[in-house]
Design an enzyme around this catalytic site. Structure first.
Site, PDB file in Angstrom:
ATOM      1  N   TYR A 191       1.057  -1.223   0.096  1.00 55.34           N
ATOM      2  CA  TYR A 191      -0.385  -0.197  -0.110  1.00 55.34           C
ATOM      3  C   TYR A 191       0.631   1.415  -0.047  1.00 55.34           C
ATOM      4  O   TYR A 191       0.099   1.990  -0.949  1.00 55.34           O
ATOM      5  CB  TYR A 191      -0.887   0.115   0.948  1.00 55.34           C
ATOM      6  CG  TYR A 191      -1.907   1.191   1.224  1.00 55.34           C
ATOM      7  CD1 TYR A 191      -3.159   1.053   0.256  1.00 55.34           C
ATOM      8  CD2 TYR A 191      -1.842   2.543   1.586  1.00 55.34           C
ATOM      9  CE1 TYR A 191      -3.947   2.369   0.733  1.00 55.34           C
ATOM     10  CE2 TYR A 191      -2.643   3.771   2.023  1.00 55.34           C
ATOM     11  CZ  TYR A 191      -3.877   3.000   0.621  1.00 55.34           C
ATOM     12  OH  TYR A 191      -4.249   4.090   0.878  1.00 55.34           O
ATOM     13  N   HIS A 202     -20.982  12.623 -28.677  1.00 54.86           N
ATOM     14  CA  HIS A 202     -20.690  12.041 -29.868  1.00 54.86           C
ATOM     15  C   HIS A 202     -20.616  10.631 -28.849  1.00 54.86           C
ATOM     16  O   HIS A 202     -20.702   9.670 -29.858  1.00 54.86           O
ATOM     17  CB  HIS A 202     -19.322  11.723 -30.504  1.00 54.86           C
ATOM     18  CG  HIS A 202     -18.189  11.889 -29.139  1.00 54.86           C
ATOM     19  ND1 HIS A 202     -18.575  13.122 -28.612  1.00 54.86           N
ATOM     20  CD2 HIS A 202     -16.895  11.754 -29.411  1.00 54.86           C
ATOM     21  CE1 HIS A 202     -16.736  12.980 -27.708  1.00 54.86           C
ATOM     22  NE2 HIS A 202     -16.126  11.925 -28.462  1.00 54.86           N
ATOM     23  N   PHE A 220      -7.082  19.411 -25.524  1.00 49.62           N
ATOM     24  CA  PHE A 220      -7.613  18.043 -25.314  1.00 49.62           C
ATOM     25  C   PHE A 220      -8.913  17.999 -25.035  1.00 49.62           C
ATOM     26  O   PHE A 220      -9.425  19.079 -23.709  1.00 49.62           O
ATOM     27  CB  PHE A 220      -6.762  16.499 -25.022  1.00 49.62           C
ATOM     28  CG  PHE A 220      -7.485  15.912 -25.256  1.00 49.62           C
ATOM     29  CD1 PHE A 220      -7.325  15.568 -26.768  1.00 49.62           C
ATOM     30  CD2 PHE A 220      -8.653  14.712 -24.172  1.00 49.62           C
ATOM     31  CE1 PHE A 220      -8.211  14.064 -26.877  1.00 49.62           C
ATOM     32  CE2 PHE A 220      -9.009  14.156 -24.868  1.00 49.62           C
ATOM     33  CZ  PHE A 220      -9.105  13.371 -25.698  1.00 49.62           C
ATOM     34  N   ASP A 221      -9.861  17.490 -24.963  1.00 47.99           N
ATOM     35  CA  ASP A 221     -11.336  17.439 -24.888  1.00 47.99           C
ATOM     36  C   ASP A 221     -11.866  17.244 -23.017  1.00 47.99           C
ATOM     37  O   ASP A 221     -12.475  17.948 -22.915  1.00 47.99           O
ATOM     38  CB  ASP A 221     -12.863  16.539 -25.206  1.00 47.99           C
ATOM     39  CG  ASP A 221     -11.762  15.790 -26.206  1.00 47.99           C
ATOM     40  OD1 ASP A 221     -10.975  16.146 -27.162  1.00 47.99           O
ATOM     41  OD2 ASP A 221     -13.038  15.131 -26.789  1.00 47.99           O
ATOM     42  N   ALA A 272       1.218  13.529 -23.614  1.00 45.45           N
ATOM     43  CA  ALA A 272       0.670  12.085 -23.431  1.00 45.45           C
ATOM     44  C   ALA A 272       1.436  11.829 -24.988  1.00 45.45           C
ATOM     45  O   ALA A 272       2.279  10.646 -25.210  1.00 45.45           O
ATOM     46  CB  ALA A 272      -1.044  12.254 -24.252  1.00 45.45           C
ATOM     47  N   ASP A 287       1.364  19.214 -21.471  1.00 49.57           N
ATOM     48  CA  ASP A 287       0.307  17.837 -21.463  1.00 49.57           C
ATOM     49  C   ASP A 287       0.711  17.024 -22.472  1.00 49.57           C
ATOM     50  O   ASP A 287       0.491  16.630 -24.172  1.00 49.57           O
ATOM     51  CB  ASP A 287      -1.087  17.503 -21.879  1.00 49.57           C
ATOM     52  CG  ASP A 287      -2.204  17.239 -22.616  1.00 49.57           C
ATOM     53  OD1 ASP A 287      -1.527  16.108 -22.000  1.00 49.57           O
ATOM     54  OD2 ASP A 287      -2.691  16.571 -22.610  1.00 49.57           O
ATOM     55  N   LYS A 294      -0.475   6.575 -23.551  1.00 46.14           N
ATOM     56  CA  LYS A 294      -0.124   6.684 -24.771  1.00 46.14           C
ATOM     57  C   LYS A 294       1.099   5.853 -24.436  1.00 46.14           C
ATOM     58  O   LYS A 294       1.667   5.147 -25.458  1.00 46.14           O
ATOM     59  CB  LYS A 294      -0.139   8.430 -25.327  1.00 46.14           C
ATOM     60  CG  LYS A 294      -2.221   8.707 -25.633  1.00 46.14           C
ATOM     61  CD  LYS A 294      -2.432   9.477 -24.428  1.00 46.14           C
ATOM     62  CE  LYS A 294      -3.969   9.605 -24.525  1.00 46.14           C
ATOM     63  NZ  LYS A 294      -4.980   8.981 -24.064  1.00 46.14           N
TER      64      LYS A 294
HETATM   65  N1  F0G Z   1      -4.359  14.834 -23.315  1.00 49.52           N
HETATM   66  C1  F0G Z   1      -4.231  14.504 -24.152  1.00 49.52           C
HETATM   67  C2  F0G Z   1      -3.290  14.519 -25.397  1.00 49.52           C
HETATM   68  C3  F0G Z   1      -5.156  13.054 -25.036  1.00 49.52           C
HETATM   69  O1  F0G Z   1      -5.408  12.569 -25.983  1.00 49.52           O
HETATM   70  C4  F0G Z   1      -5.408  12.575 -23.766  1.00 49.52           C
HETATM   71  C5  F0G Z   1      -6.692  11.643 -24.162  1.00 49.52           C
HETATM   72  C6  F0G Z   1      -5.668  13.025 -22.080  1.00 49.52           C
HETATM   73  C7  F0G Z   1      -5.196  14.216 -22.230  1.00 49.52           C
HETATM   74  C8  F0G Z   1      -6.690  12.116 -21.650  1.00 49.52           C
HETATM   75  O2  F0G Z   1      -5.855  11.180 -20.943  1.00 49.52           O
HETATM   76  O3  F0G Z   1      -7.920   9.213 -21.394  1.00 49.52           O
HETATM   77  O4  F0G Z   1      -5.351   8.856 -19.900  1.00 49.52           O
HETATM   78  O5  F0G Z   1      -7.499  10.326 -19.707  1.00 49.52           O
HETATM   79  N2  F0G Z   1      -7.119  10.920 -25.302  1.00 49.52           N
HETATM   80  C9  F0G Z   1      -7.170   9.729 -25.531  1.00 49.52           C
HETATM   81  C10 F0G Z   1      -7.139  10.139 -27.696  1.00 49.52           C
HETATM   82  C11 F0G Z   1      -8.498   9.484 -25.075  1.00 49.52           C
HETATM   83  O6  F0G Z   1      -8.050   8.747 -28.092  1.00 49.52           O
HETATM   84  O7  F0G Z   1      -6.927  10.797 -28.079  1.00 49.52           O
HETATM   85  P1  F0G Z   1      -7.109   9.898 -20.535  1.00 49.52           P
END
Ligand code: F0G
Length: 477
Positions: A75, A452, A127-128, A220, A218, A261
């Site tokens: 833990y 979507h 990102f969304d 990823a 960010d 990623k």
């Molecule tokens: N930032 C970027 C640039 C991303 O592409 C994503 C996720 C996230 C943050 C969020 O990360 O999914 O681990 O919570 N992108 C995925 C996609 C979902 O299909 O492009 P997460």
């Protein structure tokens, strides 16, 4: 070994395999109907080639699976955490390393601390989920992409850059005190997986320093971005990608990463920074909802797999293959007169549905129509990036057309081989022959948020008067 052959081969051999989901066209017709023409509703076992996302879909290496077995599940104070912490701090140079279960958890924690009403977060493009978490904190999110990012047919090496002039104008207008952070998304996922140049990152750092605004990455897809810098930016062609990545992190004050990623992990993420005050607050929030600070919502085995994956992703033969795989798909589609965003991004190829299907009006969702046909024709799943994903509505609930109608074909890491890609191209070539027969879609039901994922649609020729009435009634609720 320097690889100078024309043929770039997959730099791995396959130890463990999974069957693909073969289906017949008749079955796919029924599946689409049952899924309300929304590909998120289709069971994965009914997909032949799944290009929905590159997130969490990577094939882990034998070394990573080995790491899974030795993961320390204590833990507190697990050795897997310390392996993870060492790797992330060696990579980024940051002192405070906080594990989280995925990227959006990092976003929620960071913006809970520094966001809030009256605050404005600026970015090359959020990102969304990043935007959603900024907004959930009460703050507002503003994007400053460069103009060429929207010119899909024009080659430019760094379409992911931030528009520095526009960003500075905004900072002057609104006052830097209202801006708690600038987020640079590397690579820029929302705009085609396009890279950010080191020059642009350095200039952004200078701009942020001038106005005392912290800069976060960010990150990823940081390794793909670093490799693009090596290939395209003057002065970097002989520098090891690990050093380029470090130079990128050196420009910023911290980073958030979805390890689903570029860490080849199926789950995981982190926040890393030098600001001890923010880190202390972040750890308190972490304990509240994610878990103790040495596991942050992950199992010890996940931390181990991430630590190993972050090393593997910087292998330049892998990155050469990765970037060439997207180029191969893009070039093959272009040869078949399928319009794609050029140059292709790091993690996938974006097909320009508006250009491919000019006879379908924006409000009949051409990108979704193309994604649906791709599944029907060949069992391939991509994702719409257009009016449904952006989901903007007017006050009467009607959709506002997005300024792009793309289908993203995201390439999972180390999963598909060249023959899978050739098959995707063949299916597209078939679609091109009958593209005039492809019809648009109309809404049956459209929830107001993150539309979507749950929208229900049907082909335009199936429209009945009753359907239209139902839609109106729902939107006016
Ligand atoms: N930032 C970027 C640039 C991303 O592409 C994503 C996720 C996230 C943050 C969020 O990360 O999914 O681990 O919570 N992108 C995925 C996609 C979902 O299909 O492009 P997460």
């Amino acid at each position: 070994m320097q690889w100078n052959w024309k043929t770039i081969i997959e730099p791995f051999k396959i130890k463990s395999v999974e069957p693909l989901g073969f289906t017949e066209r008749e079955e796919r017709l029924k599946i689409l109907e049952q899924a309300h023409y929304n590909l998120f509703n289709i069971k994965a076992e009914k997909i032949l080639i799944d290009l929905l996302t590159d997130s969490g879909t990577s094939a882990m290496s034998a070394r990573q699976w080995g790491g899974i077995m030795v993961g320390d599940e204590s833990y507190a104070g697990a050795s897997s955490y310390y392996n993870f912490e060492n790797v992330v701090s060696d990579l980024t140079g940051y002192k405070e390393i906080i594990p989280v279960h995925q990227g959006r958890a990092a976003e929620r924690i960071l913006f809970s601390i520094i966001g809030g009403k009256g605050k404005r977060v600026i970015s090359n493009s959020h990102f969304d989920t990043t935007r959603a978490n900024v907004e959930a904190s009460g703050a507002e999110a503003f994007d400053f992409p460069v103009k060429e990012a929207f010119d899909f047919d024009r080659y430019a090496p760094f379409k992911g850059n931030i528009n520095l002039e526009a960003a500075e104008k905004f900072i002057k207008e609104k006052g830097s005190r209202s801006i708690p952070v600038c987020i640079m998304t590397v690579t820029n996922n929302s705009l085609g997986g396009q890279p950010v140049s080191m020059e642009n990152l350095k200039q952004t750092r200078n701009l942020c320093r001038k106005y005392r605004i912290p800069l976060f990455l960010d990150c990823a897809r940081f390794a793909e971005n670093a490799y693009f810098i090596k290939m395209r930016e003057k002065g970097y062609s002989t520098m090891p990608v690990t050093e380029i990545a470090r130079e990128m992190f050196d420009c910023a004050d911290g980073a958030m990463m979805s390890c689903k990623k570029d860490a080849f992990a199926n789950i995981g993420g982190f926040i890393a920074m030098n600001n001890a005050g923010w880190a202390q607050k972040a750890r308190q929030l972490l304990i509240l909802t994610e878990g103790f600070q040495t596991y942050g919502g992950l199992a010890g085995r996940d931390l181990e797999a991430i630590a190993i994956g972050l090393g593997e992703v910087l292998d330049e033969k892998y990155l050469q293959y990765r970037i060439r795989a997207a180029q191969y798909l893009a070039n093959s589609l272009l040869k078949n007169r399928i319009p794609v965003v050029v140059p292709p991004g790091g993690h996938g190829v974006y097909v320009n549905a508006k250009k491919f299907l000019p006879h379908i009006k924006s409000l009949q969702f051409p990108a979704q129509a193309l994604a649906v046909e791709l599944y029907l024709e060949g069992g391939i799943r991509g994702v719409e990036i257009g009016t449904l994903m952006f989901g903007k509505r007017d006050s009467a609930g009607n959709f506002i057309p997005a300024n792009m109608e793309l289908v993203r074909l995201a390439i999972p890491r180390r999963v598909y081989t060249q023959s899978h890609v050739d098959y995707v191209v063949e299916v597209f070539a078939e679609l091109a022959k009958r593209k005039k027969s492809i019809k648009g879609l109309e809404i049956v039901e459209a929830p107001p948020v993150l539309t979507h994922f749950t929208v229900k649609l049907r082909p335009i020729n199936a429209a009945g008067v009753g359907g239209r009435r139902k839609l109106k009634a729902e939107l006016s609720d």
